[in-house]
Design an enzyme around this catalytic site. Structure first.
Site, mmCIF file in Angstrom:
data_model
loop_
_atom_site.group_PDB
_atom_site.id
_atom_site.type_symbol
_atom_site.label_atom_id
_atom_site.label_comp_id
_atom_site.label_asym_id
_atom_site.label_seq_id
_atom_site.Cartn_x
_atom_site.Cartn_y
_atom_site.Cartn_z
ATOM 1 N N CYS A 116 0.774 -1.239 0.000
ATOM 2 C CA CYS A 116 0.000 0.000 0.000
ATOM 3 C C CYS A 116 0.814 1.303 0.000
ATOM 4 O O CYS A 116 0.541 2.188 -0.799
ATOM 5 C CB CYS A 116 -0.974 0.003 1.164
ATOM 6 S SG CYS A 116 -0.213 -0.176 2.778
ATOM 7 N N HIS A 148 -1.544 5.722 5.345
ATOM 8 C CA HIS A 148 -0.323 4.917 5.232
ATOM 9 C C HIS A 148 0.796 5.614 4.477
ATOM 10 O O HIS A 148 1.484 4.992 3.668
ATOM 11 C CB HIS A 148 -0.641 3.573 4.577
ATOM 12 C CG HIS A 148 -0.690 2.453 5.560
ATOM 13 N ND1 HIS A 148 -0.164 1.227 5.315
ATOM 14 C CD2 HIS A 148 -1.191 2.383 6.823
ATOM 15 C CE1 HIS A 148 -0.351 0.440 6.360
ATOM 16 N NE2 HIS A 148 -0.980 1.128 7.276
#
Length: 117
Positions: free
Chosen positions: A55, A111
């Site tokens: 990610c 993230h």
């Protein structure tokens, strides 16, 4: 006459494959009626490539338009309160869109480091 700017919706879904959407695969095991409606009312881009399998680097590339390995993160992902991965002076796609009159928003996990207010 001035043309309206198109709405842009970018959906990044972990662990979802091309064939999972019923509008792209009649044999899909799940019906994705709302996503099918989005596609039917606009455009679908079906030849995409990821710069990474995880990610953080993928999000970095999507938001900056740069290869993820050009960031300070050379492997793995960022966690919780890691240092921000995108430099404060780096032009991002949302910032570029704002300059062109778009309103932008992000929903979901970030993230990409969180050491800012």
């Amino acid at each position: 006459m001035r043309k309206e700017k198109p709405n842009i919706v970018y959906i990044l879904a972990d662990d979802m494959g091309y064939g999972d959407l019923s509008c792209l695969n009649a044999e899909s095991k799940i019906r994705t009626e709302h996503l099918d409606q989005l596609r039917d009312g606009g455009m679908a881009f079906t030849d995409g490539h990821s710069s990474s399998a995880v990610c953080t680097p993928s999000r970095y590339s999507i938001l900056t338009g740069r290869y993820n390995w050009r960031s300070t993160l050379k492997s793995g992902v960022s966690w919780g309160y890691s240092a921000a991965l995108i430099e404060s002076d780096r032009l991002t796609v949302p910032a570029m869109q704002k300059k062109d009159g778009y309103k932008t928003a992000c929903f979901g996990k970030w993230h990409l480091g969180w050491d800012w207010q």
